[in-house]
Design an enzyme around this catalytic site. Sequence first.
Site, PDB file in Angstrom:
ATOM      1  N   LYS A  52       0.840  -1.203   0.000  1.00 58.96           N
ATOM      2  CA  LYS A  52       0.000   0.000   0.000  1.00 58.96           C
ATOM      3  C   LYS A  52       0.882   1.262   0.000  1.00 58.96           C
ATOM      4  O   LYS A  52       0.614   2.219  -0.725  1.00 58.96           O
ATOM      5  CB  LYS A  52      -0.948  -0.012   1.209  1.00 58.96           C
ATOM      6  CG  LYS A  52      -2.056  -1.066   1.076  1.00 58.96           C
ATOM      7  CD  LYS A  52      -2.871  -1.282   2.345  1.00 58.96           C
ATOM      8  CE  LYS A  52      -3.845  -2.447   2.176  1.00 58.96           C
ATOM      9  NZ  LYS A  52      -4.654  -2.754   3.358  1.00 58.96           N
ATOM     10  N   GLN A  96      -4.605  -1.618   9.699  1.00 56.76           N
ATOM     11  CA  GLN A  96      -4.547  -2.946   9.085  1.00 56.76           C
ATOM     12  C   GLN A  96      -5.096  -4.002  10.034  1.00 56.76           C
ATOM     13  O   GLN A  96      -4.728  -4.056  11.208  1.00 56.76           O
ATOM     14  CB  GLN A  96      -3.090  -3.273   8.691  1.00 56.76           C
ATOM     15  CG  GLN A  96      -2.928  -4.559   7.896  1.00 56.76           C
ATOM     16  CD  GLN A  96      -3.564  -4.520   6.505  1.00 56.76           C
ATOM     17  OE1 GLN A  96      -3.701  -3.461   5.886  1.00 56.76           O
ATOM     18  NE2 GLN A  96      -3.969  -5.674   5.995  1.00 56.76           N
ATOM     19  N   ASP A 119     -10.983   2.931   4.327  1.00 65.52           N
ATOM     20  CA  ASP A 119     -11.316   1.498   4.255  1.00 65.52           C
ATOM     21  C   ASP A 119     -12.828   1.286   4.243  1.00 65.52           C
ATOM     22  O   ASP A 119     -13.304   0.189   3.939  1.00 65.52           O
ATOM     23  CB  ASP A 119     -10.760   0.769   5.496  1.00 65.52           C
ATOM     24  CG  ASP A 119      -9.548  -0.092   5.167  1.00 65.52           C
ATOM     25  OD1 ASP A 119      -9.431  -0.528   4.004  1.00 65.52           O
ATOM     26  OD2 ASP A 119      -8.741  -0.333   6.077  1.00 65.52           O
TER      27      ASP A 119
HETATM   28  N1  GUN Z   1      -7.001  -6.964   6.263  1.00 64.98           N
HETATM   29  C1  GUN Z   1      -7.382  -7.684   5.190  1.00 64.98           C
HETATM   30  N2  GUN Z   1      -7.940  -6.884   4.268  1.00 64.98           N
HETATM   31  C2  GUN Z   1      -7.902  -5.629   4.755  1.00 64.98           C
HETATM   32  C3  GUN Z   1      -8.336  -4.361   4.249  1.00 64.98           C
HETATM   33  O1  GUN Z   1      -8.887  -4.228   3.152  1.00 64.98           O
HETATM   34  N3  GUN Z   1      -8.106  -3.294   5.078  1.00 64.98           N
HETATM   35  C4  GUN Z   1      -7.530  -3.427   6.298  1.00 64.98           C
HETATM   36  N4  GUN Z   1      -7.383  -2.326   7.027  1.00 64.98           N
HETATM   37  N5  GUN Z   1      -7.130  -4.584   6.795  1.00 64.98           N
HETATM   38  C5  GUN Z   1      -7.317  -5.673   6.020  1.00 64.98           C
END
Ligand code: GUN
Length: 291
Positions: A52, A96, A119
């Site tokens: 990311k 995350q 998100d």
């Molecule tokens: N863990 C697995 N997928 C995601 C996501 O799309 N965002 C976040 N913050 N954590 C994750």
Amino acid sequence: MIILDGKKTANDIKNEIAREVEILKSKGLKVPHLAAILVGNDGASLTYVNSKVKACDKVGFNSTLIHLKDTISQEQLLQEIENLNNNNDIDGYIVQLPLPKHIDEQKVLIAVNPNKDVDGFHPTNVGKMTLELPTFLPATPFGILELLERYKIETQGKNVVVLGRSHIVGRPISILLSQKRKVGNATVTLCHSRTKNLRDFTKKADIIVAAIGFPEFLTGEMVKDGVVIIDVGITRVKDVTKKRGYRLAGDVHFDSVSKKASYITPVPGGVGPMTIAMLLKNTLLAVKNFI
Ligand code: GUN
């Protein structure tokens, strides 16, 4: 059978975003800034968060990675979130998941300022999404919609089966695909671990979204000819023939299912890159106050 190339599509989207960043810069406007909080050292989460951050560089965003020890207390984590909420330079941020067991995930997600919640996990944004109000769509479902749209795959009136009811993927994509939207108007069935006679559902599906996190679960004999397959799963499976000791497997048994599918996403290179591209897109929307 056509491969739904998420890597290429995500690159197209990132190039579009990069052009928009150039325009913002040329007008002397703010450069988008995405932050990520990572708690602990889970290998997969580290890989995702680093991807990311790297993607931010590629499109010209600023990025900040806040890497915290897995021993951090809930209060300390909530303080980090408060700092990001109050930092005017940060347009959007993510926490995350998963978080360590001693931390209450719901308390953390509710502490995020909904206007910075790129998100789309905050209850306010989940509610807005459900009511079809403008908001940040969670990145993985958003990526699936975008992939279906760019490959011109018809969803209206189709039988969609979603495997998995997670808050991150299964639940929101089942809501979105049933809504009156460009990529939507489908008849959606949400199947999960307690579903009886699962094969009866998957056999009738025109489109299957597999998001259960169980490697190679969906096999060729469970699907009909011409099915469209969106494989969200990405699990590290032990493989001693690989230098790193594992290979990445989707929720779909690719070899048998691809023989019957009209379209299928590969793993890796399908949904994963799309998730990252749509997170950037949400950050751009946050900057432009489109939401
Ligand atoms: N863990 C697995 N997928 C995601 C996501 O799309 N965002 C976040 N913050 N954590 C994750």
